[in-house]
Design a protein around this motif. Structure first.
Motif, short mmCIF file in Angstrom:
data_model
loop_
_atom_site.label_atom_id
_atom_site.label_comp_id
_atom_site.label_asym_id
_atom_site.label_seq_id
_atom_site.Cartn_x
_atom_site.Cartn_y
_atom_site.Cartn_z
N SER B 46 -13.71 -3.94 9.56
CA SER B 46 -14.36 -5.43 9.10
C SER B 46 -15.85 -5.75 9.74
CB SER B 46 -13.75 -6.39 9.51
OG SER B 46 -13.37 -6.52 11.08
N HIS B 56 -18.06 -9.05 5.86
CA HIS B 56 -16.98 -8.13 5.05
C HIS B 56 -15.23 -7.74 5.79
CE1 HIS B 56 -16.08 -3.98 2.83
NE2 HIS B 56 -15.92 -3.56 4.28
N ALA B 57 -14.65 -7.78 5.13
CA ALA B 57 -13.32 -7.13 5.81
C ALA B 57 -12.54 -6.18 4.22
CB ALA B 57 -12.00 -8.25 5.10
N ASN B 58 -12.01 -5.26 4.43
CA ASN B 58 -11.79 -4.23 3.55
C ASN B 58 -9.97 -4.73 3.03
OD1 ASN B 58 -9.94 -3.04 5.71
ND2 ASN B 58 -10.27 -1.22 4.55
N LYS B 59 -9.68 -3.91 2.04
CA LYS B 59 -8.13 -4.48 1.74
C LYS B 59 -7.53 -4.39 2.18
CE LYS B 59 -5.44 -3.18 -2.66
NZ LYS B 59 -5.29 -1.76 -3.81
N VAL B 62 -7.47 -7.34 4.83
CA VAL B 62 -6.80 -8.65 4.38
C VAL B 62 -5.18 -8.43 4.12
CG1 VAL B 62 -6.27 -9.45 2.51
CG2 VAL B 62 -8.62 -9.20 2.73
N GLU B 63 -4.68 -7.47 3.90
CA GLU B 63 -3.00 -7.07 3.55
C GLU B 63 -2.56 -7.32 5.31
OE1 GLU B 63 -3.04 -3.28 -0.24
OE2 GLU B 63 -2.96 -3.17 1.92
N THR B 68 -5.58 -14.39 2.64
CA THR B 68 -5.77 -14.25 1.61
C THR B 68 -7.53 -13.34 1.94
OG1 THR B 68 -6.68 -15.86 1.28
CG2 THR B 68 -4.68 -15.14 0.83
N GLU B 69 -8.31 -13.55 0.81
CA GLU B 69 -9.45 -12.85 1.37
C GLU B 69 -10.41 -13.95 1.26
OE1 GLU B 69 -10.89 -9.24 -1.33
OE2 GLU B 69 -12.81 -9.61 -0.11
N ASP B 70 -10.09 -14.74 0.73
CA ASP B 70 -10.70 -16.12 1.17
C ASP B 70 -11.16 -16.67 2.40
OD1 ASP B 70 -12.10 -16.25 -1.77
OD2 ASP B 70 -10.36 -17.18 -2.98
N LEU B 73 -12.57 -14.27 5.05
CA LEU B 73 -14.11 -14.04 5.22
C LEU B 73 -15.18 -15.74 5.33
CD1 LEU B 73 -15.32 -12.32 1.84
CD2 LEU B 73 -15.70 -11.20 3.51
#
Lengths: 248, 158
Positions: B46, B56-59, B62-63, B68-70, B73
């Motif tokens: 991140s 920024h955050a990679n997958k 988030v997992e 959630t990504e929303d 961020l």
């Protein structure tokens, strides 16, 4: 003036002719004289970079920081959908099934490929393994890394994932993967040096359209690439920062 | 802005604590004893701006976070702050990166569902044109030995 192009010495032997074909294509497209020099080791290639002999390089991500920050290189492009990933494997007969079962004092077979070696060492950390408590055996190729495992000369092998996947089915059947990286953002990049940098945008444009005609498509096939995509300065800086964090 | 954690998001029996976070935030966190193992072979990446806001955050980030990504961020990075982490560790982190140096340490992170995961984190300042413009944090799988050491050590640092 003749510019020098070189390729990271960890290129797949299957694609060596592809790089010569690519160089011929690039000369025709740019109208510039470009000599392809293939170095047999990272050390020899780095010496040439230090002597400012290199103007264009398909570079290992490990060298990107030095190229950008010390030698003024700029990123051009990367192969579409390709990233550098590492595999940590043992002989299929080995009773170890997880990295955490590995013990200090083991022998680890590697190549000189610097980014893969770094990623592989990171994947050994969960077993409290590091350079100070393992014995590293450096090999010329990934086939030799596999051989070290099959002959019982090494306990663990660190492979470039693509090279591992390209091993024969017979060899792969004798090996067991403990972990495969899924990092996705570390990749080789075509980078251009200060003397040749005025051609950067032109080369980016040529590479992005390379797959659109039959000849360019054939060159891509000989490299084993689906296409090229532009790498901008910030993407490169991000990858360099990422490599920095891994090297700590 | 960080919202208090909500009981309906939590999986399992939980405890509650209010944390004073970097940037002047206060947040009620709900936490359980359920650990999510770090995924093999992955890096959690991140980037935050200088105020500690995630840009920024990679997958994998988030997992593992459970958000959630929303939700992640533009949230403060302290959304992951677990009450078992001593404030001294984060002070050391900020002092170190603000000097332009790398920081490395073992961190217990809090998930949206109240569970936790341990990481070996490396934080570096992103320097562009000789100025720190942001920070990148890369987490990798920690050894259990180090996690056990930190589990013993961190309660003594409050």
């Amino acid at each position: 003036m003749t510019y020098q192009f070189t390729v990271s010495p960890d290129f797949s032997p299957d694609h060596i002719s592809g790089w010569y074909i690519f160089n011929t294509w690039l000369q025709k497209q740019t109208g510039e004289a470009i000599h392809l020099e293939m170095y047999d080791s990272f050390q020899h290639q780095r010496e040439a970079i230090q002597q400012e002999k290199v103007d264009l390089i398909y570079a290992n991500p490990y060298d990107a920081a030095m190229l950008v920050r010390k030698k003024g290189f700029l990123p051009v492009a990367k192969a579409c959908g390709v990233s550098d990933e590492a595999v940590v494997a043992v002989s299929a007969e080995n009773s170890v099934d997880h990295v955490e079962q590995l013990q200090p004092g083991i022998k680890v077979a590697v190549t000189e490929d610097p980014d893969i070696r770094l990623m592989g060492m990171i994947m050994l950390e969960p077993a409290d393994l590091n350079a100070s408590n393992i014995e590293v055996i450096v090999n010329g190729t990934y086939v030799l890394v596999a051989k070290q495992l099959l002959q019982g000369n090494a306990d663990v092998g660190i492979f470039f994932a693509e090279a591992f996947d390209d091993l024969s089915d017979f060899i792969k059947s004798k090996l067991k993967i403990l972990v495969r990286s899924q990092i996705s953002v570390i990749h080789h990049s075509l980078m251009i040096g200060p003397k040749f940098a005025y051609k950067r945008n032109e080369i980016v444009g040529l590479l992005e359209k390379m797959g659109e005609d039959e000849k360019g498509g054939g060159v891509l096939k000989s490299l084993g690439f689906k296409g090229w995509e532009k790498v901008d300065d910030e993407e490169m800086e991000f990858m360099i920062d990422l490599m920095d964090t891994l090297a700590v | 802005m960080l919202h208090d954690m909500r009981p309906e998001d939590i999986v399992g029996e939980f405890r509650e604590k209010t944390l004073d976070l970097y940037g002047g935030y206060r947040r009620a966190v709900l936490y359980t004893e359920i650990e999510t193992p770090y995924p093999d072979g992955k890096l959690i990446v991140s980037t935050t701006n200088k105020d500690g806001i995630i840009t920024h955050a990679n997958k994998s980030f988030v997992e593992m976070s459970g958000y959630t990504e929303d939700e992640i961020l533009y949230a403060p990075h302290s959304i992951l702050r677990h009450p078992d982490m001593p404030p001294a560790a984060f002070k050391d982190l900020w002092d170190t990166v603000n000097r332009g140096e790398h920081w490395q340490g073992y961190v217990k992170n809090l998930r949206k569902d109240g569970g936790y995961y341990w990481v070996k984190a490396t934080v570096i300042p992103n320097i562009r044109q000789a100025k720190v413009v942001s920070y990148t944090s890369v987490r990798r799988k920690p050894s259990r030995t180090k996690v056990e050491e930190c589990t013993q050590l961190y309660p003594t640092l409050f």
